[in-house]
Design a protein around this motif. Structure first.
Motif, PDB file in Angstrom:
ATOM      1  N   LEU A 168       0.825  -1.198  -0.002  1.00 44.82           N
ATOM      2  CA  LEU A 168       0.126   0.150   0.018  1.00 44.82           C
ATOM      3  C   LEU A 168       0.755   1.391   0.118  1.00 44.82           C
ATOM      4  O   LEU A 168       0.587   2.248  -0.635  1.00 44.82           O
ATOM      5  CB  LEU A 168      -0.838   0.025   1.141  1.00 44.82           C
ATOM      6  CG  LEU A 168      -2.235  -1.265   1.239  1.00 44.82           C
ATOM      7  CD1 LEU A 168      -2.730  -1.063   2.702  1.00 44.82           C
ATOM      8  CD2 LEU A 168      -2.993  -0.875   0.059  1.00 44.82           C
ATOM      9  N   MET A 169       1.984   1.080   0.749  1.00 46.03           N
ATOM     10  CA  MET A 169       2.800   2.501   0.783  1.00 46.03           C
ATOM     11  C   MET A 169       3.358   2.745  -0.662  1.00 46.03           C
ATOM     12  O   MET A 169       3.657   3.731  -1.116  1.00 46.03           O
ATOM     13  CB  MET A 169       3.937   2.025   2.004  1.00 46.03           C
ATOM     14  CG  MET A 169       3.417   2.319   3.302  1.00 46.03           C
ATOM     15  SD  MET A 169       3.099   3.969   4.018  1.00 46.03           S
ATOM     16  CE  MET A 169       3.051   3.922   5.540  1.00 46.03           C
ATOM     17  N   SER A 215       2.988   5.989  -2.513  1.00 50.65           N
ATOM     18  CA  SER A 215       4.384   6.724  -2.609  1.00 50.65           C
ATOM     19  C   SER A 215       4.737   7.225  -3.893  1.00 50.65           C
ATOM     20  O   SER A 215       5.614   7.865  -4.266  1.00 50.65           O
ATOM     21  CB  SER A 215       5.373   6.162  -1.919  1.00 50.65           C
ATOM     22  OG  SER A 215       5.343   6.044  -0.617  1.00 50.65           O
ATOM     23  N   LEU A 216       3.968   6.574  -4.994  1.00 51.24           N
ATOM     24  CA  LEU A 216       4.617   6.793  -6.386  1.00 51.24           C
ATOM     25  C   LEU A 216       4.534   8.397  -6.708  1.00 51.24           C
ATOM     26  O   LEU A 216       5.386   8.762  -7.469  1.00 51.24           O
ATOM     27  CB  LEU A 216       3.396   5.845  -7.590  1.00 51.24           C
ATOM     28  CG  LEU A 216       3.673   4.567  -7.527  1.00 51.24           C
ATOM     29  CD1 LEU A 216       2.577   3.973  -8.399  1.00 51.24           C
ATOM     30  CD2 LEU A 216       5.101   4.069  -8.234  1.00 51.24           C
ATOM     31  N   ILE A 238       7.923  10.209  -8.080  1.00 49.63           N
ATOM     32  CA  ILE A 238       8.236  10.894  -9.314  1.00 49.63           C
ATOM     33  C   ILE A 238       8.697  12.288  -9.330  1.00 49.63           C
ATOM     34  O   ILE A 238       9.579  12.752  -9.781  1.00 49.63           O
ATOM     35  CB  ILE A 238       6.778  10.888  -9.879  1.00 49.63           C
ATOM     36  CG1 ILE A 238       6.368   9.418 -10.462  1.00 49.63           C
ATOM     37  CG2 ILE A 238       6.726  11.798 -11.337  1.00 49.63           C
ATOM     38  CD1 ILE A 238       5.124   9.282 -10.783  1.00 49.63           C
ATOM     39  N   LEU A 239       8.151  12.891  -8.239  1.00 45.37           N
ATOM     40  CA  LEU A 239       8.514  14.356  -7.961  1.00 45.37           C
ATOM     41  C   LEU A 239      10.056  14.458  -7.518  1.00 45.37           C
ATOM     42  O   LEU A 239      10.816  15.270  -7.762  1.00 45.37           O
ATOM     43  CB  LEU A 239       7.709  15.050  -6.782  1.00 45.37           C
ATOM     44  CG  LEU A 239       6.177  15.446  -7.139  1.00 45.37           C
ATOM     45  CD1 LEU A 239       5.447  15.866  -6.018  1.00 45.37           C
ATOM     46  CD2 LEU A 239       6.238  16.522  -8.357  1.00 45.37           C
ATOM     47  N   SER A 240      10.426  13.311  -6.529  1.00 46.03           N
ATOM     48  CA  SER A 240      11.593  13.602  -6.065  1.00 46.03           C
ATOM     49  C   SER A 240      12.538  13.019  -7.245  1.00 46.03           C
ATOM     50  O   SER A 240      13.816  13.901  -7.345  1.00 46.03           O
ATOM     51  CB  SER A 240      11.951  12.370  -5.008  1.00 46.03           C
ATOM     52  OG  SER A 240      11.076  12.513  -3.842  1.00 46.03           O
ATOM     53  N   LEU A 241      12.440  12.282  -8.123  1.00 50.13           N
ATOM     54  CA  LEU A 241      13.371  11.944  -8.918  1.00 50.13           C
ATOM     55  C   LEU A 241      13.356  13.060 -10.228  1.00 50.13           C
ATOM     56  O   LEU A 241      14.356  13.502 -10.769  1.00 50.13           O
ATOM     57  CB  LEU A 241      12.759  10.677 -10.105  1.00 50.13           C
ATOM     58  CG  LEU A 241      12.975   9.567  -9.170  1.00 50.13           C
ATOM     59  CD1 LEU A 241      11.859   8.322 -10.215  1.00 50.13           C
ATOM     60  CD2 LEU A 241      14.280   8.845  -9.106  1.00 50.13           C
ATOM     61  N   ILE A 246      -1.437  14.996   1.194  1.00 45.37           N
ATOM     62  CA  ILE A 246      -2.344  13.880   0.913  1.00 45.37           C
ATOM     63  C   ILE A 246      -1.765  12.390   0.891  1.00 45.37           C
ATOM     64  O   ILE A 246      -2.378  11.709   1.875  1.00 45.37           O
ATOM     65  CB  ILE A 246      -2.843  14.046  -0.528  1.00 45.37           C
ATOM     66  CG1 ILE A 246      -3.489  15.217  -0.728  1.00 45.37           C
ATOM     67  CG2 ILE A 246      -3.742  12.993  -0.911  1.00 45.37           C
ATOM     68  CD1 ILE A 246      -3.851  15.732  -2.167  1.00 45.37           C
ATOM     69  N   ILE A 247      -0.377  12.276   0.604  1.00 41.48           N
ATOM     70  CA  ILE A 247       0.109  10.937   0.722  1.00 41.48           C
ATOM     71  C   ILE A 247       0.312  10.665   2.314  1.00 41.48           C
ATOM     72  O   ILE A 247       0.042   9.752   2.698  1.00 41.48           O
ATOM     73  CB  ILE A 247       1.406  10.791   0.088  1.00 41.48           C
ATOM     74  CG1 ILE A 247       0.982  10.896  -1.528  1.00 41.48           C
ATOM     75  CG2 ILE A 247       2.320   9.568   0.416  1.00 41.48           C
ATOM     76  CD1 ILE A 247       2.466  11.041  -2.168  1.00 41.48           C
ATOM     77  N   GLY A 248       0.652  11.759   3.036  1.00 40.51           N
ATOM     78  CA  GLY A 248       1.024  11.557   4.313  1.00 40.51           C
ATOM     79  C   GLY A 248      -0.349  11.016   5.360  1.00 40.51           C
ATOM     80  O   GLY A 248      -0.326  10.470   6.007  1.00 40.51           O
ATOM     81  N   PHE A 249      -1.257  11.716   4.842  1.00 38.86           N
ATOM     82  CA  PHE A 249      -2.649  11.569   5.539  1.00 38.86           C
ATOM     83  C   PHE A 249      -3.082  10.043   5.153  1.00 38.86           C
ATOM     84  O   PHE A 249      -3.509   9.321   6.208  1.00 38.86           O
ATOM     85  CB  PHE A 249      -3.754  12.412   5.031  1.00 38.86           C
ATOM     86  CG  PHE A 249      -4.994  12.632   5.860  1.00 38.86           C
ATOM     87  CD1 PHE A 249      -5.125  13.069   7.014  1.00 38.86           C
ATOM     88  CD2 PHE A 249      -5.976  11.781   5.448  1.00 38.86           C
ATOM     89  CE1 PHE A 249      -6.145  13.176   7.718  1.00 38.86           C
ATOM     90  CE2 PHE A 249      -7.240  11.701   6.215  1.00 38.86           C
ATOM     91  CZ  PHE A 249      -7.400  12.348   7.316  1.00 38.86           C
TER      92      PHE A 249
END
Length: 293
Positions: free
Chosen positions: A211-212, A216-217, A221-224, A255-258
């Motif tokens: 699920l993570m 996290s996708l 993508i933003l980090s890359l 959003i991802i953290g929530f």
């Protein structure tokens, strides 16, 4: 009535039974859990948002943001332990009376537990590093062999520390006994049920990681994209990312953290029933021994 019997804590279950009962309890009472913990989840998500943006834009701040994030994770985890404590005491997870509250007692025990586990992990890391250094110095290992030796040592230590899943749950949900005393009492019990603990923890971890990974996708993508842009700047190219990149990263991590907060919380529920099943087995064993006397 039958459903209540299926949800009770102190009941001998198989590993599959603990996993299904745990996720059934989490999903079946998610409405009440969400009402109780959504503010804490939002706080956690806000820290994920800020720390995620800082890690992308200012990597040198990673150690500081990681330390703060751990404290916030303990805060949110305490909400999970709090509802489990309620279920252990009353046999159900009730609708919260207030829209926001903190169980300071459970939060304190969660912090203490994390610090004690951190000390154990530091000792374990020191042992592995020391053994690896001795092996490299006196056994003339090559670099590749040293890495293999370090990996093997890490796996052995990890297996030896697996009973911590049972010990930590038992410590946080039961008052009147310190962590180290609980560790002394529970480690042997955990080692006797090692295979049982391993299956439950492995299954819950696999579910969490899958699920993570999906959640996290966007952040990946933003980090890359940011990493590629930074490398381009280092080679003389102009900074290619738009000016709204920090805001986009912050919103994405929010959003991802929530969502990830509740994925992490869900792992506690199968382990909760694992702890209850082990205690039920130990109680049956004690009752049997008394009858034999």
């Amino acid at each position: 009535m039958e459903k209540e019997k299926d949800d009770i804590l102190l009941k001998v279950r198989s590993s599959r039974g603990c996993i299904s009962a745990g996720y059934r309890l989490f999903t079946g009472h998610f409405k009440h859990i969400f009402r109780y913990s959504w503010v804490a989840a939002l706080i956690y998500a806000l820290f994920c948002s800020v720390s995620g943006a800082l890690m992308i834009m200012m990597p040198r701040l990673i150690p500081i943001t990681a330390a703060v994030l751990i404290i916030v994770e303990c805060l949110f985890a305490s909400y999970g332990f709090s509802v489990l404590k309620q279920h252990q005491t009353f046999g159900s997870i009730l609708r919260p009376a207030k829209w926001f509250s903190i169980d300071t007692h459970i939060f304190g025990r969660t912090i203490k537990c994390w610090l004690c586990v951190f000390v154990i992990l530091l000792v374990a890391a020191a042992i592995i590093a020391g053994m690896s250094a001795i092996a490299v110095k006196y056994l003339a290992f090559s670099a590749y062999t040293a890495v293999g030796f370090f990996t093997l040592g890490s796996l052995i230590i990890l297996c030896l520390l697996l009973p911590l899943a049972y010990i930590t749950m038992r410590y946080i949900l039961n008052d009147g006994i310190g962590f180290w005393k609980q560790f002394k009492i529970g480690y042997g019990v955990g080692m006797r049920r090692w295979g049982f603990i391993f299956i439950v923890v492995l299954a819950a971890t696999i579910v969490e990681l899958l699920l993570m990974l999906v959640l996290s996708l966007p952040a990946t993508i933003l980090s890359l994209a940011n990493t590629q842009s930074v490398l381009g700047v280092a080679m003389g190219d102009p900074y290619a990312l738009p000016s709204y990149m920090p805001a986009l990263a912050a919103g994405t991590f929010l959003i991802i953290g929530f969502l990830q907060a509740y994925v992490m919380m869900s792992v506690l529920f199968p382990i909760y029933y694992m702890y209850g099943s082990i205690d039920a087995q130990e109680q049956e064993k004690q009752d049997f021994n008394k009858q034999q006397q």
